[in-house]
Scaffold this active site. Structure first.
Site, short mmCIF file in Angstrom:
data_model
loop_
_atom_site.label_atom_id
_atom_site.label_comp_id
_atom_site.label_asym_id
_atom_site.label_seq_id
_atom_site.Cartn_x
_atom_site.Cartn_y
_atom_site.Cartn_z
N ARG A 136 65.22 58.54 41.11
CA ARG A 136 64.34 59.71 40.69
C ARG A 136 62.88 59.72 41.27
O ARG A 136 62.27 60.32 41.75
CB ARG A 136 64.07 59.96 39.16
CG ARG A 136 63.08 60.93 38.62
CD ARG A 136 63.30 61.14 37.34
NE ARG A 136 63.14 60.18 36.65
CZ ARG A 136 63.66 60.00 35.14
NH1 ARG A 136 64.02 61.13 34.70
NH2 ARG A 136 63.23 58.84 34.29
N TYR A 137 62.53 58.44 41.27
CA TYR A 137 60.91 57.97 41.81
C TYR A 137 61.20 57.55 43.34
O TYR A 137 62.42 56.77 43.52
CB TYR A 137 60.15 57.16 40.99
CG TYR A 137 60.20 57.66 39.38
CD1 TYR A 137 59.31 58.55 39.40
CD2 TYR A 137 60.84 56.79 38.44
CE1 TYR A 137 58.66 58.74 37.88
CE2 TYR A 137 60.89 57.11 37.18
CZ TYR A 137 59.73 58.27 37.07
OH TYR A 137 59.50 58.53 35.64
N ARG A 140 61.90 53.03 43.75
CA ARG A 140 62.63 52.44 42.67
C ARG A 140 64.10 53.21 42.18
O ARG A 140 63.82 54.25 42.18
CB ARG A 140 61.64 52.03 41.69
CG ARG A 140 60.86 53.24 40.99
CD ARG A 140 59.57 52.73 40.44
NE ARG A 140 58.93 53.73 39.41
CZ ARG A 140 58.06 54.55 40.19
NH1 ARG A 140 57.86 54.84 41.51
NH2 ARG A 140 57.42 55.48 39.59
N CYS A 149 75.81 48.03 24.29
CA CYS A 149 74.67 47.05 23.86
C CYS A 149 74.98 46.33 22.64
O CYS A 149 76.22 46.51 21.89
CB CYS A 149 73.48 48.15 23.26
SG CYS A 149 72.93 49.47 24.34
N CYS A 153 70.77 51.96 18.70
CA CYS A 153 69.73 52.84 18.12
C CYS A 153 69.78 54.28 18.25
O CYS A 153 70.39 54.80 18.99
CB CYS A 153 68.49 52.59 19.39
SG CYS A 153 68.39 50.98 19.82
N CYS A 156 68.86 56.76 20.85
CA CYS A 156 69.10 56.57 22.26
C CYS A 156 69.09 57.47 23.26
O CYS A 156 69.86 58.54 23.06
CB CYS A 156 69.99 55.50 22.18
SG CYS A 156 70.41 54.94 24.10
N ARG A 158 70.01 57.57 25.95
CA ARG A 158 71.66 57.41 26.79
C ARG A 158 72.77 57.53 25.88
O ARG A 158 73.89 56.85 26.11
CB ARG A 158 71.55 56.11 27.75
CG ARG A 158 70.62 56.39 28.59
CD ARG A 158 70.78 55.39 29.82
NE ARG A 158 69.76 55.52 30.61
CZ ARG A 158 68.77 54.46 30.73
NH1 ARG A 158 69.00 53.17 30.49
NH2 ARG A 158 67.65 54.81 31.28
N ASP A 317 62.57 61.09 23.42
CA ASP A 317 63.19 62.00 24.12
C ASP A 317 63.82 63.27 23.26
O ASP A 317 64.19 63.10 22.05
CB ASP A 317 64.26 61.59 25.11
CG ASP A 317 63.38 60.67 26.12
OD1 ASP A 317 62.18 61.04 26.52
OD2 ASP A 317 63.71 59.65 26.49
N ASP A 354 58.58 61.54 28.70
CA ASP A 354 59.47 61.71 29.78
C ASP A 354 59.72 63.29 30.10
O ASP A 354 60.52 63.52 28.98
CB ASP A 354 60.73 60.71 29.59
CG ASP A 354 61.04 60.07 30.85
OD1 ASP A 354 60.96 60.58 31.84
OD2 ASP A 354 61.65 59.01 30.53
N LYS A 361 58.18 60.20 33.87
CA LYS A 361 57.11 59.97 32.83
C LYS A 361 55.79 60.44 33.18
O LYS A 361 55.11 60.22 34.52
CB LYS A 361 56.95 58.24 32.73
CG LYS A 361 58.13 57.86 32.30
CD LYS A 361 57.88 56.24 32.42
CE LYS A 361 59.42 55.70 32.20
NZ LYS A 361 60.37 55.69 33.28
S1 SF4 Z 1 67.84 52.31 23.15
FE1 SF4 Z 1 70.13 52.79 23.81
S2 SF4 Z 1 70.18 51.23 25.52
FE2 SF4 Z 1 68.49 50.66 24.42
S3 SF4 Z 1 69.51 49.25 23.20
FE3 SF4 Z 1 69.11 50.99 22.13
S4 SF4 Z 1 71.05 51.95 22.09
FE4 SF4 Z 1 71.04 50.47 23.55
#
Ligand code: SF4
Length: 413
Positions: A136-137, A140, A149, A153, A156, A158, A317, A354, A361
């Site tokens: 995207r940038y 990088r 994971c 979370c 998240c 993603r 997000d 973001d 960002k």
């Molecule tokens: S934010 Fe998403 S990618 Fe990062 S540790 Fe938590 S669940 Fe995994």
């Protein structure tokens, strides 16, 4: 000579609750007191014994609320439930508003959605030239290595792909990802993320790092990981010895609340720092977790004690089903106002949004520049005092020092 600089500055000394938030404590063994030290300290054992079902969760935590139980029942169709025994011990079962609980225990509110929420709020998929690579940038790339994971979370970004609960079926293609980077000399910075790269075995991770390091134009490698926080047992001396061969290598960890910074985490971060790895932290501003100036100040100060520079504070997000966790931008600005000038500059992260849809960002900050024209800049400091700084034609040295002014003139900008 006074040693208490906060009093010298006329500021209040830190409150008792801030001092208690900054204490380092062990997560302890909790329900797993009969487990041997060897097992408890083995990251494979921790992964094998994760809490992954609503029933397990309820057995360990009879105080689970109906909203949490219903959320946990549905989690495996959206974003899986997984919590390591180590991290589970940080949850206060007696407190429905425990900040650790909000981060990893699903709630039925995850099924409530709004029209502005998205499954890919940062537009990563539309900036992906090959599977698993986001460009995207200009200089990088984000190199996604896995969809797994140690724990998940609930906010998240993603969620669409991590844990593969919603059928995204993520398949990074390392050969194509590495080939793309090799063919683009403008890429000088590669961020390995996912999912969590530190879930790979040392050998598998080393094979990736060594191939990336062999690309002459890749100057700088980074790993984004929450493993030191969810699974500090993974940060073994052997892992650190391997990582230090690939400098310059930076690691960004992800913590949101001072209670996540236990003695185990501090030691794990210390091992990484001793391997010469510069450490930064990314936090997400979360309702009921860290949308509070005192908590955030204790958190960033505690991070410095762990040798970690607070790097970014993200506005949460617009991920589908996260409204119950999102704090307002107004709160975020209040938190930033309470940090800048009130604590060490090293402790102050950059607060960013973001941009929804893939704009990248964008830093947001309380307003410190009150007026800026060809002649002057009027600025305010952290105490609200106003100062004027004479603007110079580029290259013209200033001859008078800036002065504090009583009444700012009306802005003519
Ligand atoms: S934010 Fe998403 S990618 Fe990062 S540790 Fe938590 S669940 Fe995994």
């Amino acid at each position: 000579m006074h040693s208490d600089t906060s009093r010298d500055n006329g500021e209040e000394p830190p409150s008792r609750s801030s001092n208690s938030l900054k204490q380092f404590k062990s997560a302890g063994r909790g329900f797993w007191s009969n487990v041997s030290d060897a097992d408890w300290n083995d990251w494979h054992w921790q992964l094998k014994n994760r809490i992954t079902t609503a029933e397990q969760l309820q057995r360990l935590m009879p105080t689970l609320t109906p909203e949490e139980f219903a959320g946990a029942k549905l989690a495996n169709h959206k974003l899986a439930l997984a919590i390591t025994p180590y991290f589970f011990n940080l949850i206060d079962p007696a407190d429905e508003n425990c900040p650790i609980r909000w981060q990893v225990i699903p709630r039925i509110q995850e099924t409530h959605t709004a029209s502005w929420e998205m499954s890919d709020p940062c537009g990563e998929d539309s900036h992906s030239p090959v599977p698993g690579l986001v460009h995207r940038y200009p200089d990088r790339v984000l190199f996604l290595v896995t969809d797994r994971c140690a724990a998940y979370c609930r906010y998240c970004t993603r969620s669409r792909l991590v844990s593969n609960a919603s059928g995204y079926d993520f398949h990074p293609e390392f050969e194509k990802q590495i080939e793309y980077i090799g063919a683009h000399p403008e890429i000088r910075d590669v961020l390995l993320s996912g999912g969590d790269p530190l879930l790979f075995s040392d050998d598998k991770l080393e094979s990736l790092l060594s191939r990336l390091r062999a690309i002459p134009h890749v100057e700088f490698l980074r790993i984004g990981t929450r493993i030191p926080i969810f699974l500090p047992q993974r940060i073994t001396p052997a892992l650190c010895a391997m990582l230090k061969k690939y400098h310059p290598l930076f690691i960004s960890v992800h913590t949101n609340h001072p209670r996540e910074l236990t003695t185990e985490v501090r030691d794990a971060l210390g091992r990484l720092a001793d391997a010469g790895i510069p450490l930064g932290n990314q936090s997400v501003l979360l309702r009921n977790v860290n949308d509070d100036a005192e908590i955030m100040k204790a958190h960033v100060q505690k991070l410095l004690m762990c040798r970690v520079k607070p790097y970014y504070l993200y506005q949460c997000d617009l991920i589908t089903g996260s409204a119950h966790l999102r704090a307002s931008v107004r709160k975020g600005l209040e938190v930033m106002e309470a940090l800048r000038g009130h604590t060490s500059g090293y402790a102050v992260p950059t607060y960013v949004i973001d941009a929804p849809g893939g704009g990248g960002k964008i830093p947001v900050s309380p307003e410190y520049v009150l007026c800026h024209n060809d002649d002057r800049v009027v600025v305010r400091n952290y105490e609200g005092k106003i100062f004027e700084y004479p603007e110079a034609a580029d290259g013209t040295p200033l001859v008078e020092a800036p002065t504090e002014i009583e009444e700012p003139e009306l802005c003519k900008c």
